[in-house]
Design a protein around this motif. Sequence first.
Motif, short mmCIF file in Angstrom:
data_model
loop_
_atom_site.label_atom_id
_atom_site.label_comp_id
_atom_site.label_asym_id
_atom_site.label_seq_id
_atom_site.Cartn_x
_atom_site.Cartn_y
_atom_site.Cartn_z
N TYR A 194 0.89 -1.13 0.13
CA TYR A 194 0.07 -0.33 -0.09
C TYR A 194 0.56 1.32 -0.12
O TYR A 194 0.60 2.14 -0.77
N GLU A 195 2.05 1.86 0.73
CA GLU A 195 2.59 2.23 1.27
C GLU A 195 3.79 2.25 -0.42
O GLU A 195 3.68 3.62 -0.65
N ASN A 196 3.91 1.53 -0.64
CA ASN A 196 4.69 1.78 -2.27
C ASN A 196 3.41 2.45 -2.97
O ASN A 196 4.20 3.14 -3.64
N VAL A 197 2.79 1.90 -3.61
CA VAL A 197 1.62 2.20 -4.23
C VAL A 197 1.46 3.99 -3.60
O VAL A 197 1.28 5.18 -5.23
N GLU A 198 1.16 4.38 -2.60
CA GLU A 198 1.09 5.34 -2.54
C GLU A 198 2.11 6.39 -2.45
O GLU A 198 1.94 7.96 -2.48
N LEU A 199 3.72 6.15 -1.92
CA LEU A 199 4.33 6.85 -2.49
C LEU A 199 4.12 8.16 -3.24
O LEU A 199 4.14 9.58 -2.54
N PRO A 200 4.11 8.01 -4.23
CA PRO A 200 4.40 9.05 -5.23
C PRO A 200 2.87 10.39 -4.88
O PRO A 200 3.19 11.28 -5.73
N LEU A 201 1.94 9.49 -4.80
CA LEU A 201 0.33 10.58 -4.59
C LEU A 201 1.18 11.27 -3.32
O LEU A 201 0.87 12.52 -2.45
N THR A 202 2.05 10.83 -1.69
CA THR A 202 2.97 11.70 -0.50
C THR A 202 3.00 12.78 -1.08
O THR A 202 3.36 13.79 -0.65
N TYR A 203 3.87 12.88 -2.52
CA TYR A 203 4.76 13.81 -2.52
C TYR A 203 3.56 15.34 -3.05
O TYR A 203 4.61 15.94 -3.37
N ARG A 204 2.76 14.61 -3.54
CA ARG A 204 2.07 15.72 -4.25
C ARG A 204 1.20 16.68 -2.87
O ARG A 204 0.76 17.46 -3.31
N GLY A 205 1.40 16.12 -1.24
CA GLY A 205 0.22 16.78 -0.74
C GLY A 205 -0.82 16.63 -0.46
O GLY A 205 -1.48 17.12 -0.24
N SER B 145 -5.19 12.35 2.80
CA SER B 145 -4.97 11.08 2.43
C SER B 145 -6.59 9.58 2.43
O SER B 145 -6.16 8.95 1.71
N GLY B 146 -7.77 10.57 2.47
CA GLY B 146 -9.01 10.18 1.88
C GLY B 146 -8.87 9.85 0.49
O GLY B 146 -8.77 9.17 -0.12
N GLU B 147 -8.62 10.65 -0.26
CA GLU B 147 -8.15 10.60 -1.86
C GLU B 147 -7.35 9.38 -2.30
O GLU B 147 -7.25 8.88 -3.34
N ARG B 148 -6.04 10.03 -1.33
CA ARG B 148 -4.99 9.48 -1.22
C ARG B 148 -5.01 7.10 -1.27
O ARG B 148 -4.94 6.76 -2.39
N LYS B 149 -5.89 7.40 -0.59
CA LYS B 149 -6.75 5.80 -0.42
C LYS B 149 -7.42 5.42 -1.09
O LYS B 149 -7.44 3.71 -1.97
N GLN B 150 -8.50 5.80 -1.65
CA GLN B 150 -9.16 5.72 -2.64
C GLN B 150 -8.40 5.58 -4.16
O GLN B 150 -8.84 3.97 -4.40
N ARG B 151 -7.20 6.24 -4.32
CA ARG B 151 -6.40 6.15 -5.69
C ARG B 151 -5.90 5.00 -5.49
O ARG B 151 -5.57 4.29 -6.65
N VAL B 152 -5.13 4.67 -4.60
CA VAL B 152 -4.22 3.72 -4.26
C VAL B 152 -4.94 2.25 -3.96
O VAL B 152 -5.15 1.61 -5.21
N GLN B 153 -6.23 1.91 -3.71
CA GLN B 153 -7.45 1.17 -4.06
C GLN B 153 -7.41 0.67 -4.83
O GLN B 153 -7.38 -0.38 -5.49
N GLU B 154 -7.79 1.73 -5.79
CA GLU B 154 -8.04 1.54 -8.12
C GLU B 154 -7.32 1.30 -8.17
O GLU B 154 -7.28 -0.33 -9.15
N ALA B 155 -5.82 1.76 -7.98
CA ALA B 155 -4.44 1.35 -8.48
C ALA B 155 -4.43 -0.48 -8.33
O ALA B 155 -3.32 -1.21 -9.39
N LEU B 156 -4.36 -0.88 -7.14
CA LEU B 156 -4.20 -2.07 -6.48
C LEU B 156 -5.41 -3.64 -7.52
O LEU B 156 -5.08 -3.72 -7.61
N GLU B 157 -6.29 -2.85 -7.14
CA GLU B 157 -7.35 -3.27 -8.08
C GLU B 157 -7.36 -3.80 -9.58
O GLU B 157 -7.48 -4.68 -10.06
N ARG B 158 -6.67 -2.61 -9.79
CA ARG B 158 -6.40 -2.38 -11.55
C ARG B 158 -5.89 -3.85 -11.46
O ARG B 158 -5.88 -4.31 -13.34
N VAL B 159 -4.48 -3.70 -11.05
CA VAL B 159 -4.13 -4.86 -11.43
C VAL B 159 -3.59 -6.08 -10.23
O VAL B 159 -2.96 -7.14 -10.39
N GLY B 160 -4.43 -6.19 -9.86
CA GLY B 160 -5.48 -7.31 -8.92
C GLY B 160 -3.94 -7.61 -7.87
O GLY B 160 -4.09 -8.74 -7.35
N MET B 161 -3.51 -6.91 -7.18
CA MET B 161 -3.33 -7.12 -5.95
C MET B 161 -4.07 -6.62 -4.84
O MET B 161 -3.13 -6.70 -4.19
#
Lengths: 246, 820
Positions: free
Chosen positions: A104-115, A118-134
């Motif tokens: 989770y934190e690895n995928v979240e990493l680029p978003l943390t550099y954007r400020g 956390s809610g939006e980050r979480k949603q995006r990370v979940q979407e991305a991980l679902e997209r790749v089946g992880m």
Amino acid sequence: MEPLIRLEGVSKVFLTDEVETHALHNVHLEIKQGEYVSIAGPSGCGKTTLLSILGLLDTATEGTYLLDGRPVSGLTASERARIRNREIGFIFQAFNLIGDLTVYENVELPLTYRGMSSGERKQRVQEALERVGMSHRMKHYPSQLSGGQQQRVAVARAIVGRPLILLADEPTGNLDSRNGEAVMELLQELHRDGATIAMVTHDPRYARHADRTIYLFDGQVMQDEAAVQQAAAARELQESGFRVEA
Amino acid sequence: MKGLVREIRFALRALRKRPGFTAVAVLTLGLGLGANLSIFSLVDAALLRPPAAVREPERLVTLWTSDFSGPRYGGTSYPDYEAIAAAADVFAGVAASSPRPLSLAGVAGSERLFGEIVSANYFDVLGVRPALGRFFLPQEAGAAGGHPVVVLGWGLWQRAFGGSRDVIGRTVRLSGVPLTVVGVAPPGFRGSIRGLALEVWVPFSADRALLGFRPEGRGDRGLFVTARLRPGVTVAEAQARLDLIARQLHAAYAQEWTDVRGRPRVLTAVPERLSRVPPMARGPVVGFMALLMAIVAIVLLIACANVANLLLARAAGRQREVAIRLALGATRRRLVRQLLVESLLLALAGGALGVLVARWTTALLAGFHPPIDVPLALDLRVDGAVLGFGLLLSVATAVAFGLAPALRVTRPDLVPALRDEGSTVRAGGRRFGLRNLLVIGQVAGSLVLLVAGSLFLRTLRQATRIDAGFDPENLLLVAFDLTAERYDPARAADFYRRLEERVSALPGVRAVTLAQWVPLGLDFARRGLVVEGYQARPGEDLEQGFNVVGDDYFRTLGTRIVRGRALDERDHAGAPLAVVVNESFARRYWPGADPLGKHIGWEGPDGRMAEVVGIAQDGKYRSLGEEPRPYFYIAAAQVDARDLTLHVRTAGDPRALVPAVRAAVRELAPGLPIAKLTTLREQVAVSLLPQRLAAVVLGVLGAGALLLAVVGLHGVVAYAVSLRTRELGIRVALGARPADIQRMVLADGMRLVAIGAAVGLALALAASRLLRGFLLGGDGADPVAFVAVPLLLAGVALVSAYIPARRAGRVDPMEALRVE
């Protein structure tokens, strides 16, 4: 329509111990929005150097690079970092996940550099991980995953920021053929959904997944694969003492 | 803020994942910070912390009258104090105090303690409130007597009276004077002299017998004066007022207010914060504290260098992680911040450990009571100031050891790092430069500490060879203060005579004598002299040190009489006054003439001319390192001396005689407290205490620093080997023998040691010049310290570098060449 990427006369020279190495020479290249381009060529032909310049990890010695119509040569280090963060997604041969961070934190990493919140980050990370089946492995550490799974996480990290272009450097180089195929499938799907992809590969099977292949030889763009083979043969002859007419 | 929390969380996780690295770094920093906090707590207690239980200390000033012999800061007489106290326009109140040893009569005999005889407004001026009862009343002012009251210190109240509230109104006997307890001082309040354990306060008006000075005597200058400035009055304004008072006093009392050089005496106001150590001692004390701070700062710098080296080694393994973060869009600033957060966490953990170390060392120091007759009590503790300093120092430390590695690691060659080619960095590249510099710095720093430590060790050895002019072995010293016990001169003389007889008869006693001052003791008395046949030059100081000694003093001490005779029973109270001078005295005042039969006289109430009857060998009187100085001896029987110390020369261990001497004292004077009981050897050891402490502190810290330096060197050499594995493999493949490889790696490591040692030697030479004042004899350029220590360091460093060098010699070329 303005291409997403345009290189005009780009050259790259490495200087080591007074020896000049011409990694790229007078490269002209355009990649349009939504295109899937593979960059092929023999080992040492400059594929990775080209990708590094495209990804703003390195700078050209000569020539102009326009990304989305804007020249990148005069950008400061932090402007380049901002573009890498928002407009480019990287997929590496060696996955390059950070061992101390969870999936989770690895995928979240680029978003943390954007400020980003956390809610939006979480949603995006979940979407991305679902997209790749992880998404079921988000609390795991990279060392707890197989190579194929690690590369899927790396793909999720590359797409989580919704970049303009995905740059993949030998994404299947460290994978067996089954996992390699799976990752190629994934890129294919992303492309079908509209992603622009530039992928370095030396494997012709994977190069054929792309819409278009750019052939490099000795740092120069060749017309097609046959031209590469001809140039290679000519050099071989030249090195063994024969003179070849162009 | 959220970003910072996340960074802290990641940093904690990263540190937890490498427990070995984290433990070594925290331990290293903890020891370095602990040493600094320990010394800072000493500085805090001695110089920085405002006095406990005192209101608005920033409005307090101490007032000093310049000394007859010239120094600016001296005691004040009672009449002069009264003149100053009248300056109500600038001072809200002016108090005077005089510390002295007293004896408190108890059930089990007398207890010797220190107290202050004070003006009645003492507590009001300081702004102290009683914990119980009251302090002194306005009607108890003055020095006329008739107000036999006493205030107890909190500690004494707890210790001697069990903290009972019934103590108010009870009568206690202090040095034989019955006094009524009227109050108890608050906890923490220890009087006006920092570092001295003062436990009772008696007003000047209590009893003349306790005063110890003549209130009408303008020449009796033993009072400490403290004043509270009126609101809004500055120290400069107070000083201007004091200048006026001094001029008036000089005009009215020209003789008493003119110093030895013929200049008018001056009054000086010093703010409370600058008089926590009396101004006359402030220079040496601040200098010594600065020296200690410098020593521990070097240790901390070495610790920082070590952790920085560890971080740099670790950074090599993190280049890829950093490259990934940069590729994903992290700015360099952000990554530096993240790495600094890790450094900060390490430093804070080290700081926490340092606080524990400081608590332990301050408890150890607080429990240390040097064998001297003055009760020292410095309030050593780890308080808010120490914690605040620790926090600041930890943050500064984090930047010191963390910034360079953070800047270095966040500047990787992105492409090779991302392709995992970063580990094949070329040996001898720029990346390696900073680590080398750090090792050179560590070696230099530890060499400075070790050389300084060995200089002090050598000085201690040197001390045993110095001819002090007396034999320190097998000599017991037993001191009494009969003045505090209100003995009159005749009774005192009788007690001393009978005591000498009793002790002389004890088995194992070879000789017995009495003397007012013990050689190398903390007390050193001087007297202004008139010397027959000697014309003082303008401004020349004719004050010289002296001792009041009994019969048989020179034989008992083992001091040679080089001409004439010793003082003995011929020099009784009714006989013409006799003195013995030392060789330096004779040389200085009568060069080329025969001093025997010459006369000297001293100033003061008993000032008379005395005949020189003998010349004693030169000796050491204040310190073993002093240059020969003029000194003279007066016969105890010919002056009023009621604070003599019994000197007992024994055949064997002098301590074995202690029970018998105690029994003799008890029999002659039941309840008489013994002010001090020690041996001359211990007394000499006390005089060498600063050197001994310096040797121990520098030795321990130097050894610690050396350990850190060799660990650092080992790390650097091992790291270099790991970077050069491929190169070494190629060399082996090309025919290099293991010994060739080992020699090459060792030479690289030892080159750093040689550079560090050269830098360290230059610094140590400079440091030895600064330390010259603390060393006994010599100029500090001790060849043993400057040769042996670098050789020792080189030996240890060689072993430390040999381990990775040996590993390098065993490189398997096939394995090494496969390394990518």
